[in-house]
Scaffold this motif. Structure first.
Motif, PDB file in Angstrom:
ATOM      1  N   GLY A   1     -14.352  10.517  -5.557  1.00  0.00           N
ATOM      2  CA  GLY A   1     -13.003  10.766  -5.093  1.00  0.00           C
ATOM      3  C   GLY A   1     -12.991  11.870  -4.057  1.00  0.00           C
ATOM      4  O   GLY A   1     -14.006  12.543  -3.830  1.00  0.00           O
TER       5      GLY A   1
ATOM      6  N   THR B   1      -7.397  15.959  -2.031  1.00  0.00           N
ATOM      7  CA  THR B   1      -6.466  15.927  -0.905  1.00  0.00           C
ATOM      8  C   THR B   1      -5.552  17.146  -0.874  1.00  0.00           C
ATOM      9  O   THR B   1      -4.986  17.461   0.185  1.00  0.00           O
TER      10      THR B   1
ATOM     11  N   THR C   1      -4.835  17.470  -6.531  1.00  0.00           N
ATOM     12  CA  THR C   1      -4.573  16.068  -6.200  1.00  0.00           C
ATOM     13  C   THR C   1      -5.848  15.443  -5.664  1.00  0.00           C
ATOM     14  O   THR C   1      -6.500  15.998  -4.777  1.00  0.00           O
TER      15      THR C   1
ATOM     16  N   ARG D   1      -7.733  11.750  -4.390  1.00  0.00           N
ATOM     17  CA  ARG D   1      -7.662  10.337  -4.020  1.00  0.00           C
ATOM     18  C   ARG D   1      -8.798   9.606  -4.736  1.00  0.00           C
ATOM     19  O   ARG D   1      -9.969   9.898  -4.518  1.00  0.00           O
TER      20      ARG D   1
ATOM     21  N   GLN E   1       1.072  10.405 -10.061  1.00  0.00           N
ATOM     22  CA  GLN E   1       0.138   9.488  -9.411  1.00  0.00           C
ATOM     23  C   GLN E   1       0.848   8.642  -8.376  1.00  0.00           C
ATOM     24  O   GLN E   1       2.083   8.513  -8.369  1.00  0.00           O
TER      25      GLN E   1
ATOM     26  N   TRP F   1      -3.937   7.772  -5.656  1.00  0.00           N
ATOM     27  CA  TRP F   1      -4.181   9.191  -5.945  1.00  0.00           C
ATOM     28  C   TRP F   1      -3.553   9.583  -7.269  1.00  0.00           C
ATOM     29  O   TRP F   1      -2.703   8.883  -7.810  1.00  0.00           O
TER      30      TRP F   1
ATOM     31  N   THR G   1      -2.538  13.428  -9.627  1.00  0.00           N
ATOM     32  CA  THR G   1      -2.452  14.888  -9.661  1.00  0.00           C
ATOM     33  C   THR G   1      -2.652  15.368 -11.091  1.00  0.00           C
ATOM     34  O   THR G   1      -2.199  14.729 -12.050  1.00  0.00           O
TER      35      THR G   1
END
Length: 218
Positions: free
Chosen positions: A10, A13, A25, A27, A53, A57, A59
């Protein structure tokens, strides 16, 4: 609960302050494809809870204690992370039982490249050394690995262990980018941790043992 078999890399971000912690967060399209709020997802070996979400992505909140004892506190936007969804009752246990509750961090001491394999030596705190055994399991950055060598118990040069990485692991996880001096999250085998805790009570608590035929009236 996890297995240490990474599903995807991942990308962080955003990292936003949240009290004395942060809101992270990431991705991760595959991880969120069937995720719901409250689900557990491991990020580089640390179990986090989905609080928000989107299509690709999610969080999660990361508390101060986790930031202090893991590498997550050093993450910034653009950083690559290993991602694994929690195991289900119908999932093959391809790695080993991983909780996502790391014991601390280690430091990459040496990277030895080979024709196909790459051997990485990782220094670890003395407190973890008794829990790491040759040919045993260990989790590094969320990746289930087998220890290929370990420092002697009486090592005067600090404690370390080696792991040998195959091309697949180097390609699909962030371990292929490790270099000397990098910090990594470590989680030792859960059975070793429980055994150490049990032995700590042994002097005060020794279960009585009576042979099966002793005291029998027959």
């Amino acid at each position: 609960m996890f297995t240490g078999i990474i599903e995807e890399q991942g990308t962080v971000t955003a990292v936003a302050p949240s009290g004395d912690g942060v809101r992270l967060t990431v991705r991760a399209p595959r991880a969120v494809s069937d995720a719901s709020q409250g689900d557990s997802i491991a990020i580089s070996g640390v179990c986090l809870t989905v609080v928000d979400q989107g299509p690709d992505w999610f969080t999660a909140d990361v508390m101060k204690q986790t930031l202090d004892m893991s590498t997550l506190g050093a993450l910034g936007a653009g950083a690559a992370v290993n991602v694994e969804r929690a195991v289900t009752a119908h999932t093959r246990l391809g790695g080993h039982i991983v909780q996502g509750h790391i014991d601390g961090t280690g430091e990459v001491l040496e990277v030895r490249p080979g024709a196909q394999w790459r051997v990485i030596r990782i220094g670890m705190p003395a407190s973890l050394a008794p829990l790491v055994v040759d040919k045993g399991s260990i989790t590094v950055q969320g990746v289930s690995l087998t220890v290929s060598a370990v420092s002697p118990a009486d090592s005067a040069d600090g404690h370390w262990f080696d792991v040998s990485l195959i091309p697949e692991t180097l390609e699909v996880t962030t371990l292929g980018d490790l270099a000397t001096g990098d910090r990594v999250n470590l989680e030792t085998d859960i059975l070793a941790r429980h055994l150490r805790r049990l032995l700590a009570f042994t002097p005060a608590f020794t279960p009585a043992f009576t042979p099966a035929n002793e005291g029998s009236s027959r």
